[in-house]
Design a protein around this motif. Sequence first.
Motif, short mmCIF file in Angstrom:
data_model
loop_
_atom_site.label_atom_id
_atom_site.label_comp_id
_atom_site.label_asym_id
_atom_site.label_seq_id
_atom_site.Cartn_x
_atom_site.Cartn_y
_atom_site.Cartn_z
N LYS A 168 16.59 -0.47 7.87
CA LYS A 168 17.37 -0.08 9.04
C LYS A 168 18.67 0.56 8.59
O LYS A 168 19.36 0.05 7.70
CB LYS A 168 17.66 -1.30 9.91
CG LYS A 168 18.54 -1.01 11.12
CD LYS A 168 18.82 -2.28 11.89
CE LYS A 168 19.78 -2.00 13.04
NZ LYS A 168 21.08 -1.52 12.55
N ARG A 171 25.33 -0.23 10.01
CA ARG A 171 26.00 -1.41 9.50
C ARG A 171 25.09 -2.63 9.55
O ARG A 171 24.15 -2.69 10.35
CB ARG A 171 27.26 -1.68 10.31
CG ARG A 171 28.34 -0.62 10.18
CD ARG A 171 29.54 -0.95 11.04
NE ARG A 171 29.19 -1.02 12.45
CZ ARG A 171 30.04 -1.36 13.40
NH1 ARG A 171 31.28 -1.72 13.08
NH2 ARG A 171 29.65 -1.39 14.66
N LYS A 172 25.37 -3.56 8.71
CA LYS A 172 24.59 -4.80 8.69
C LYS A 172 24.98 -5.66 9.88
O LYS A 172 26.10 -5.61 10.40
CB LYS A 172 24.85 -5.57 7.39
CG LYS A 172 24.36 -4.84 6.15
CD LYS A 172 24.59 -5.70 4.91
CE LYS A 172 24.07 -4.99 3.66
NZ LYS A 172 24.27 -5.83 2.44
N ARG A 173 24.01 -6.48 10.31
CA ARG A 173 24.24 -7.36 11.45
C ARG A 173 25.16 -8.51 11.07
O ARG A 173 25.07 -9.07 9.97
CB ARG A 173 22.92 -7.92 11.97
CG ARG A 173 22.02 -6.89 12.63
CD ARG A 173 20.77 -7.54 13.16
NE ARG A 173 19.92 -6.58 13.88
CZ ARG A 173 18.76 -6.90 14.43
NH1 ARG A 173 18.30 -8.14 14.32
NH2 ARG A 173 18.07 -5.97 15.07
N THR A 174 26.03 -8.87 12.00
CA THR A 174 26.92 -10.01 11.81
C THR A 174 26.79 -11.04 12.93
O THR A 174 27.27 -12.16 12.78
CB THR A 174 28.38 -9.53 11.74
OG1 THR A 174 28.71 -8.84 12.94
CG2 THR A 174 28.59 -8.62 10.54
N THR A 179 17.77 -8.93 9.98
CA THR A 179 18.36 -7.70 9.44
C THR A 179 18.06 -6.49 10.28
O THR A 179 18.69 -5.45 10.11
CB THR A 179 17.86 -7.46 8.00
OG1 THR A 179 16.42 -7.35 8.02
CG2 THR A 179 18.29 -8.60 7.09
N ASP A 241 12.84 -9.24 12.89
CA ASP A 241 12.86 -8.03 12.07
C ASP A 241 11.62 -7.17 12.30
O ASP A 241 11.34 -6.26 11.50
CB ASP A 241 12.96 -8.39 10.59
CG ASP A 241 14.26 -9.11 10.28
OD1 ASP A 241 15.23 -8.87 11.02
OD2 ASP A 241 14.30 -9.89 9.32
#
Length: 728
Positions: A168, A171-174, A179, A241
């Motif tokens: 993906k 930005r990475k998920r927070t 993911t 995911d």
Amino acid sequence: MLPINTLLKDSRSEEVSRVLALVASRVCADQTAGYYALISVHAARAMPYLHAVEHIHDRVGRRELVVIEEVFDPVDLEHLSTRDRELTERRWRLVRFVLKRGPRIWDETARGRLARRLAHFKVCSKPFFYEVLRRYWQRGQTKEALVTDLCLCGAPGVLRIPSPGAPKTGRKRTIQPGTGVAATEEHRRNMSLAWMANPVSKDGRNLRRAWDWMLIRHYPEHVTPIPQSSDGHTTRIDNYDAVPTFEQFEYHWKQEYPFDIRQLKRLRQRRFDLAFKPLTTGTLQEVRGPGTRYYIDATVLDVYVVSRWNPRRVVSRPTLYVVVDQFSRMIVGMYIGLEPPSWAGAMLALWNCSIDKVAYCRRFGIEIRPEQWPTGYMPLHLMGDRAELMSSDADRLANGFNLDVENARALAGDAKGVGERKFKTTQAIFGPFVPGYIDKELAGRDAEPAILRSALTFEAITRVIINSVLIANTHVVRDYEGWPEVIADGTPFVPVSLWQWGVENLRADFRQFPEQHLVRYLWPKAEMTTTRRGLQFMRGLYYMGDAVRERSWFTEAVHRGTRVQAYFHPEDNTQAVVLLGDQQVVPCDVSLAKRSQRFGGATLSEYMALVHQKKRQNALAEWVNLGDQLARTQSIAEDSATSRRAAEKAKPPGETKVERTRDLRSAREAELALQAADVVARVTARDTPEIVPPAALSSPEEERTATAVADQSRAVLEELRRQRGTSS
């Protein structure tokens, strides 16, 4: 000579070259310019080269080289990013250093030595040196030519679909678990199927429902339903995911259906243009002064009125017509009535433009000066909706006043926005103070309905509208474009002041017509029937005038029931204008006859309401009294039947019709004698000769006896009258 930066296009090879400079010839003793320094614009490794001036001019003359215009996108150096500004300034310092070398820069050998020297002292590398100069020469030899192309990085506008299994992007998920998954071709196809199978509406209202449908239908292996009770269940996502999130679903929906496309589908083309079309032109285009163009429009007021005769009866919401001058924004005419928008209302509003406003306001108890509301008269152009002015009567209006009748296109309120705005301005003036006003913004569920608070009569609301118009004509028009001359003369942007300034300084296009001409072309037309009571307009309204009485045709017209054309005013039924004569072309003024003057002063709508109420009351009275009438009719029938049976019983046997109908006069005298005796007995209350009625009169002696009894009864009555006269 060709100017510097001229672009030359080869007509055969389509190659484009730029003229960089004029280079002095080494052969000529006077060092005159003999060469053009050129560079190919689109070549990846292009460098300047020299061509003789005569050679270039000769090719231009033979049309082998064509001068073309340069097309470029301007660059704002003040709004560059920090990175772009740093790179641009570094390149610009290098170019200024190189340009100080003078004409030697066009020599390939000199350029090479300079590049090696800068690289030796670690100022810049040779590739950077040649790249900067090439960019500077190919793009026009300006500082803007050195701006980087970082804005083009990433291929903007090109659709990039990740391959299956690709990570993906972004930005990475927070916050959300997992993911995430990339929007591959398969995921995009599932989204499209969800949009088609579940309409999400044009504003995305049902977008989450479509996303839920996609998860259940196309991702059953990752979505597990969990039953909660007998009447419901929920779902659980096993793999975060493997399915697109709702944010991804919404993002790609907005990419597939941009805002302008969604609004266009929701509003359609006409309403979309009305809401989002740029307003590039003003309202003062092609206007020479006051009276050039009028706008006419109607609206149903947001206020209820009550009856003049019965304040507890709510009539309806009146209709307001206004006529607005395009130049000054002044309301030059108005009409308010209870009938819906119609041709008659529009014409009466135009008629109001030409009447004396002072006398008009005085009718409703409002005193003004002539300069507070100038008379507008008739314009050159008239614009209205595709309603009243689309009728066949518009030809009569154009022929009678020689004006151009224009109709705005359908669903285009911006075409006559000057008139549309006046409705909001006028109602905003009296809205907070008028009982029965419909406040659409502040009305709540628990608020009392406006119809229950209505208290104004038609005459009262007319006074309110006139005062509101006078206020609107003195309001400052803040979005008025105006002219420098208006400001220089110290004229405020007030409709009345702008009208007066235009009359004094510009061309006033309004025109004045006689009163009879205005009445004939602007008042509503009707037919009147000639009767002995007068000219009947409708049942109960009769008109008569001196000119009608003097006409020799009146007697014959009454006999034949001749119909004549008439013009009337719905607000004032006391007078009208009829057309008499063989051709019905002679106008004659008529007024209400004496038998109809009790309805004088009432408007036509009020009179029709009274007639309608009368019919309803009479119809109700017939039903209410019907029961009593039927009972009395039944009593009459029963009494008649009883009398008929008694007469049949008292009939002697063998009596003939001749015997029953013979001597009616004698029978009448005998009956009068009996009635007189009965009266004497009740009045005197004393002994009187007993009178025994004969059973039958069948002989002369019996007839003489009856006559004597009658004479005696008359004598007694005369004595009673004499005694009463003496006592009094």
